[in-house]
Design an enzyme around this catalytic site. Structure first.
Site, mmCIF file in Angstrom:
data_model
loop_
_atom_site.group_PDB
_atom_site.id
_atom_site.type_symbol
_atom_site.label_atom_id
_atom_site.label_comp_id
_atom_site.label_asym_id
_atom_site.label_seq_id
_atom_site.Cartn_x
_atom_site.Cartn_y
_atom_site.Cartn_z
ATOM 1 N N ASP A 172 0.832 -1.207 0.000
ATOM 2 C CA ASP A 172 0.000 0.000 0.000
ATOM 3 C C ASP A 172 0.867 1.259 0.000
ATOM 4 O OD1 ASP A 172 -2.405 1.453 0.206
ATOM 5 O OD2 ASP A 172 -2.219 1.583 2.373
ATOM 6 N N LYS A 196 -0.407 -15.764 -1.713
ATOM 7 C CA LYS A 196 -0.272 -17.070 -2.367
ATOM 8 C C LYS A 196 0.716 -17.988 -1.649
ATOM 9 C CE LYS A 196 -1.547 -15.507 -6.953
ATOM 10 N NZ LYS A 196 -2.371 -16.610 -7.442
ATOM 11 N N ARG A 217 -10.359 11.173 -11.274
ATOM 12 C CA ARG A 217 -9.603 11.165 -10.000
ATOM 13 C C ARG A 217 -9.225 9.757 -9.545
ATOM 14 N NH1 ARG A 217 -13.704 12.923 -6.310
ATOM 15 N NH2 ARG A 217 -12.112 12.767 -4.726
ATOM 16 N N LYS A 218 -9.591 8.747 -10.338
ATOM 17 C CA LYS A 218 -9.358 7.365 -9.877
ATOM 18 C C LYS A 218 -8.120 6.763 -10.544
ATOM 19 C CE LYS A 218 -13.578 6.028 -10.935
ATOM 20 N NZ LYS A 218 -14.772 5.167 -11.041
#
Ligand SMILES: CCCCCCCCCCCCCC(=O)SCCNC(=O)CCNC(=O)[C@H](O)C(C)(C)COP(=O)(O)OP(=O)(O)OC[C@H]1O[C@@H](n2cnc3c(N)ncnc32)[C@H](O)[C@@H]1OP(=O)(O)O
Length: 251
Positions: A172, A196, A217-218
């Site tokens: 992240d 995994k 904006r994405k």
């Protein structure tokens, strides 16, 4: 008779376990409240030496004695890639500058912490080698980021293995820097990660993040976590970051 005794013992063991758990949780809450009462701002004053403070000038992204041979080797490989300008090394200073700028944005109902009192970021609050050791490299043209990451013993989940929360934190954080460098300040709207294979503590992994698509904006991104030799795929993630709507958040 014996059955009755066994049942009584089981009930009383259950009772003492539950009581112990309750007392532990109360003690933790009281400790937290005590710390909060002393100072309304986190962190409480004496968090101990295991913190790398915000005011530090040191570049924690450079090799230190806790780095394994694998991490050093990959770091130098990427530094070489930086020579032709296709990749750039992201220094701690650059990350802190971004964070400082981010701390100037105002969010609804959020009181900024006092300057110099707060630690740099979650990932830097550990003594050398015990938590997150990493370096990042950015490729502007390809809209990619690479994070070389070695997770230390304080990030343990299952014995000897990295906690999934620590893995997704590093994923992240890396792609958050990528999306911010691509379109300006963004926040994670979602991140879907598939684990995994487990990652052993102390091993070096390579996080690859890329921008797949931008829609207003994405920013849609995908990322993978591989072993240093690229033979093992540990995790994969897809995510959406949304550019901050400052007009909305300034209210
Ligand atoms: C880190 C590096 C750089 C920076 C340094 C800082 C320090 C480092 C810190 C490290 C940081 C690490 C990173 C972290 O840890 S960031 C911390 C974790 N994330 C958050 O706390 C974010 C909480 N959420 C929000 O604040 C808002 O919901 C956001 C800002 C995300 C959007 O609210 P906003 O009011 O602005 O936008 P909108 O609601 O008008 O939506 C806009 C568009 O987006 C679409 N949409 C929205 N959500 C979703 C969703 N879940 N699934 C699918 N779609 C979604 C929506 O449909 C719409 O699309 P369309 O209808 O227009 O097509």
């Amino acid at each position: 008779m014996r059955e009755g005794l066994r049942a009584t013992l089981a009930v009383s063991a259950g009772f003492w376990c539950a009581l112990g758990e309750m007392l532990r949780s109360c003690a933790a809450r009281l400790r937290m409240l005590g710390a909060l009462r002393k100072d309304e701002h986190w962190p409480a004053r004496n968090l101990g030496p295991a913190l790398r403070w915000f005011s530090s000038e040191k570049d924690f992204c450079l090799p230190n004695p806790s780095w394994s041979e694998d991490l050093r080797h990959l770091f130098h490989q990427f530094m070489k890639k930086c020579e032709d300008g296709s990749w750039t090394y992201i220094s701690e200073k650059e990350m802190l500058d971004l964070q400082k700028k981010a701390s100037e944005l105002s969010f609804q109902n959020v009181k900024p912490m006092k300057k110099k009192q707060f630690p740099s970021t979650l990932t830097r609050n550990f003594q050398e080698g015990l938590g997150f050791e990493y370096a990042m490299f950015y490729n502007k043209d390809e809209r990619r980021i690479v994070c070389l990451f070695q997770g230390g013993p304080l990030l343990q989940g299952f014995p000897g293995l990295l906690h999934g929360g620590a893995i997704v934190t590093m994923v992240d954080y890396s792609i958050s820097i990528l999306s911010t460098k691509t379109i300006g300040f963004t926040m994670t709207a979602y991140i879907n990660i598939t684990y995994k294979r487990p990652i052993p503590i102390g091993s070096v992994v390579v996080i690859n993040g890329q921008v797949d698509k931008i829609e207003e904006r994405k920013v849609f991104l995908s990322s993978s976590v591989h072993s240093a030799d690229e033979k093992t795929l540990y995790s994969e993630a897809t995510s959406l970051f949304v550019q901050l709507n400052l007009e909305k958040s300034e209210t």
